[in-house]
Design a protein around this motif. Structure first.
Motif, PDB file in Angstrom:
ATOM      1  N   LEU A 164       0.804  -1.219   0.000  1.00 29.68           N
ATOM      2  CA  LEU A 164       0.000   0.000   0.000  1.00 29.68           C
ATOM      3  C   LEU A 164       0.842   1.278   0.000  1.00 29.68           C
ATOM      4  N   PRO A 165       1.910   1.394   0.817  1.00 26.52           N
ATOM      5  CA  PRO A 165       2.713   2.621   0.744  1.00 26.52           C
ATOM      6  C   PRO A 165       3.334   2.844  -0.633  1.00 26.52           C
ATOM      7  N   ARG A 166       3.600   1.764  -1.352  1.00 28.14           N
ATOM      8  CA  ARG A 166       4.201   1.877  -2.668  1.00 28.14           C
ATOM      9  C   ARG A 166       3.187   2.302  -3.723  1.00 28.14           C
ATOM     10  N   VAL A 167       1.906   2.153  -3.413  1.00 23.26           N
ATOM     11  CA  VAL A 167       0.853   2.565  -4.337  1.00 23.26           C
ATOM     12  C   VAL A 167       0.348   3.968  -4.019  1.00 23.26           C
ATOM     13  N   VAL A 168       0.113   4.266  -2.738  1.00 24.44           N
ATOM     14  CA  VAL A 168      -0.513   5.539  -2.375  1.00 24.44           C
ATOM     15  C   VAL A 168       0.383   6.436  -1.526  1.00 24.44           C
ATOM     16  N   GLY A 169       1.568   5.967  -1.137  1.00 24.59           N
ATOM     17  CA  GLY A 169       2.439   6.746  -0.268  1.00 24.59           C
ATOM     18  C   GLY A 169       2.264   6.374   1.198  1.00 24.59           C
ATOM     19  N   LEU A 170       3.294   6.640   1.989  1.00 23.60           N
ATOM     20  CA  LEU A 170       3.294   6.224   3.389  1.00 23.60           C
ATOM     21  C   LEU A 170       2.205   6.909   4.209  1.00 23.60           C
ATOM     22  N   GLY A 171       1.980   8.194   3.965  1.00 19.88           N
ATOM     23  CA  GLY A 171       0.989   8.914   4.761  1.00 19.88           C
ATOM     24  C   GLY A 171      -0.406   8.350   4.583  1.00 19.88           C
ATOM     25  N   HIS A 172      -0.842   8.192   3.342  1.00 19.58           N
ATOM     26  CA  HIS A 172      -2.165   7.623   3.097  1.00 19.58           C
ATOM     27  C   HIS A 172      -2.239   6.178   3.595  1.00 19.58           C
ATOM     28  N   ALA A 173      -1.162   5.407   3.370  1.00 19.41           N
ATOM     29  CA  ALA A 173      -1.172   4.007   3.804  1.00 19.41           C
ATOM     30  C   ALA A 173      -1.305   3.903   5.321  1.00 19.41           C
ATOM     31  N   THR A 174      -0.619   4.765   6.052  1.00 20.50           N
ATOM     32  CA  THR A 174      -0.716   4.752   7.516  1.00 20.50           C
ATOM     33  C   THR A 174      -2.149   5.002   7.958  1.00 20.50           C
ATOM     34  N   ARG A 175      -2.779   5.987   7.353  1.00 27.15           N
ATOM     35  CA  ARG A 175      -4.169   6.300   7.703  1.00 27.15           C
ATOM     36  C   ARG A 175      -5.105   5.137   7.374  1.00 27.15           C
ATOM     37  N   LEU A 176      -4.968   4.589   6.189  1.00 24.43           N
ATOM     38  CA  LEU A 176      -5.883   3.526   5.768  1.00 24.43           C
ATOM     39  C   LEU A 176      -5.704   2.252   6.584  1.00 24.43           C
ATOM     40  N   LEU A 177      -4.446   1.885   6.872  1.00 23.08           N
ATOM     41  CA  LEU A 177      -4.202   0.639   7.596  1.00 23.08           C
ATOM     42  C   LEU A 177      -4.470   0.769   9.093  1.00 23.08           C
ATOM     43  N   MET A 178      -4.243   1.942   9.657  1.00 24.69           N
ATOM     44  CA  MET A 178      -4.468   2.090  11.095  1.00 24.69           C
ATOM     45  C   MET A 178      -5.934   2.338  11.438  1.00 24.69           C
ATOM     46  N   LEU A 179      -6.608   3.173  10.674  1.00 22.75           N
ATOM     47  CA  LEU A 179      -7.989   3.528  11.007  1.00 22.75           C
ATOM     48  C   LEU A 179      -9.011   2.582  10.396  1.00 22.75           C
ATOM     49  N   GLY A 180      -8.678   1.949   9.295  1.00 21.24           N
ATOM     50  CA  GLY A 180      -9.598   1.001   8.670  1.00 21.24           C
ATOM     51  C   GLY A 180     -10.859   1.629   8.110  1.00 21.24           C
ATOM     52  N   GLU A 181     -10.823   2.925   7.864  1.00 21.76           N
ATOM     53  CA  GLU A 181     -12.025   3.609   7.359  1.00 21.76           C
ATOM     54  C   GLU A 181     -12.182   3.381   5.861  1.00 21.76           C
ATOM     55  N   PRO A 182     -13.426   3.309   5.367  1.00 20.90           N
ATOM     56  CA  PRO A 182     -13.627   3.064   3.935  1.00 20.90           C
ATOM     57  C   PRO A 182     -13.145   4.227   3.081  1.00 20.90           C
ATOM     58  N   VAL A 183     -12.569   3.888   1.940  1.00 14.46           N
ATOM     59  CA  VAL A 183     -12.134   4.871   0.958  1.00 14.46           C
ATOM     60  C   VAL A 183     -13.010   4.687  -0.265  1.00 14.46           C
ATOM     61  N   ARG A 184     -13.833   5.675  -0.546  1.00 18.36           N
ATOM     62  CA  ARG A 184     -14.753   5.566  -1.677  1.00 18.36           C
ATOM     63  C   ARG A 184     -14.051   5.955  -2.973  1.00 18.36           C
ATOM     64  N   ALA A 185     -14.682   5.638  -4.077  1.00 20.33           N
ATOM     65  CA  ALA A 185     -14.035   5.720  -5.381  1.00 20.33           C
ATOM     66  C   ALA A 185     -13.391   7.073  -5.684  1.00 20.33           C
ATOM     67  N   PRO A 186     -14.062   8.213  -5.447  1.00 22.17           N
ATOM     68  CA  PRO A 186     -13.415   9.488  -5.792  1.00 22.17           C
ATOM     69  C   PRO A 186     -12.089   9.710  -5.056  1.00 22.17           C
ATOM     70  N   GLU A 187     -12.067   9.418  -3.748  1.00 19.86           N
ATOM     71  CA  GLU A 187     -10.811   9.571  -3.013  1.00 19.86           C
ATOM     72  C   GLU A 187      -9.794   8.534  -3.445  1.00 19.86           C
ATOM     73  N   ALA A 188     -10.241   7.300  -3.668  1.00 19.53           N
ATOM     74  CA  ALA A 188      -9.329   6.245  -4.102  1.00 19.53           C
ATOM     75  C   ALA A 188      -8.650   6.615  -5.410  1.00 19.53           C
ATOM     76  N   GLU A 189      -9.393   7.231  -6.311  1.00 18.93           N
ATOM     77  CA  GLU A 189      -8.786   7.684  -7.570  1.00 18.93           C
ATOM     78  C   GLU A 189      -7.790   8.808  -7.295  1.00 18.93           C
ATOM     79  N   ARG A 190      -8.147   9.730  -6.407  1.00 19.83           N
ATOM     80  CA  ARG A 190      -7.280  10.878  -6.127  1.00 19.83           C
ATOM     81  C   ARG A 190      -5.936  10.449  -5.554  1.00 19.83           C
ATOM     82  N   ILE A 191      -5.919   9.444  -4.688  1.00 16.37           N
ATOM     83  CA  ILE A 191      -4.664   9.037  -4.039  1.00 16.37           C
ATOM     84  C   ILE A 191      -3.930   7.955  -4.819  1.00 16.37           C
ATOM     85  N   GLY A 192      -4.477   7.531  -5.946  1.00 12.36           N
ATOM     86  CA  GLY A 192      -3.784   6.571  -6.794  1.00 12.36           C
ATOM     87  C   GLY A 192      -4.104   5.118  -6.535  1.00 12.36           C
TER      88      GLY A 192
END
Length: 275
Positions: A164-192
């Motif tokens: 995940l950090p290699r796809v979206v960067g460490l900052g986004h990966a930390t947020r997604l893996l630690m908080l487990g919150e859903p990422v909907r399509a528009p944001e998912a596209e924005r972060i790669g």
């Protein structure tokens, strides 16, 4: 993965998924729609074994991974996996977790591009399966959730903390893996996280079109590109450049390289042979 086979015959019946083959494109469908395609021990094992078989087959040049029904994949089945693992000893738990990781390795190491067609939920292990693909073609309804901390486990499951950090960067990966919150399509596209945001209801169709384009292309060159993308993630630049040079030198002796020159000279489209 080695193309050589031994005594084991090709599997004719996959009980935990559906496989179709069409002129070099394999379509693998998670077909448990009543459970949002929740994964079982058998589904993990079938995916692991299928990817190895297709890699050895030699005729597959692209793969589409999708889910039947309302969503892509809701992750591991709560009753059949989470409930069952509570009764396992450490050895069995290690065997299970290694198996799930082998599925991700299979997706990353198979010698053809993998396109995930994502609609609705891609949660837990389902999110990692999509992450491990080379392309993610997503419906506007898609939502990715890395839920592992929500069940009291590390967010780094199945290679997620590597990929995940290699796809979206460490900052986004930390947020997604630690908080487990859903990422909907528009944001998912924005972060790669999404490669292609499809038209509504068209993720499967557009994923299939992309897979066909890849399958009709120079398959050996694509396989080597995929291999280098994975191998060079942790290499120093000098080692990566040397690996690139060796790979290009080998491909320059191939039929496809000569075919490009012949086609260019004749003013026609190349007829790729994959060798």
């Amino acid at each position: 993965m080695s193309p050589f086979t031994g005594s084991a015959p090709r599997t004719e019946d996959w009980r935990h998924l559906r496989l179709t083959l069409d002129q070099g494109v394999a379509t693998v469908t998670l077909a448990r729609p009543e459970k949002l395609n929740a994964l079982t021990f058998g589904a993990y094992a079938d995916l692991r074994d299928l990817l190895a078989e297709l890699a050895r087959d030699g005729s597959v040049r692209a793969l589409v991974l999708g889910g039947e029904g309302r969503g892509f994949c809701s992750g591991g089945d709560v009753d059949e996996i989470i409930g069952a693992t509570l009764a396992m000893d450490t050895r069995r738990l290690l065997d299970f977790n290694r198996m799930t990781g082998q599925v991700v390795r299979g997706l990353r190491e198979c010698p053809f591009p993998v396109v995930a067609a994502v609609h609705g939920a891609a949660a837990g292990a389902g999110a990692v399966l999509a992450l491990a693909a080379d392309f993610r073609v997503a419906d506007p309804s898609a939502r990715f959730s890395f839920l592992f901390t929500k069940v009291g486990l590390s967010g780094g499951d199945m290679g997620a903390a590597y990929l995940l950090p290699r796809v979206v960067g460490l900052g986004h990966a930390t947020r997604l893996l630690m908080l487990g919150e859903p990422v909907r399509a528009p944001e998912a596209e924005r972060i790669g996280l999404i490669s292609v945001l499809a038209d509504e209801g068209q993720a499967g169709t557009q994923a299939a079109a992309l897979a066909r384009r890849l399958a009709d292309g120079p398959s050996l060159a694509l396989a080597q590109t995929k291999a280098l993308l994975t191998a060079e993630l942790d290499m120093p630049l000098s080692a990566a450049i040397e690996m690139d040079a060796s790979t290009q030198a080998l491909l320059m002796t191939g039929a496809d390289y000569a075919e490009f020159h012949a086609a260019f000279t004749a003013g026609r489209a190349p007829r790729w042979q994959g060798r």
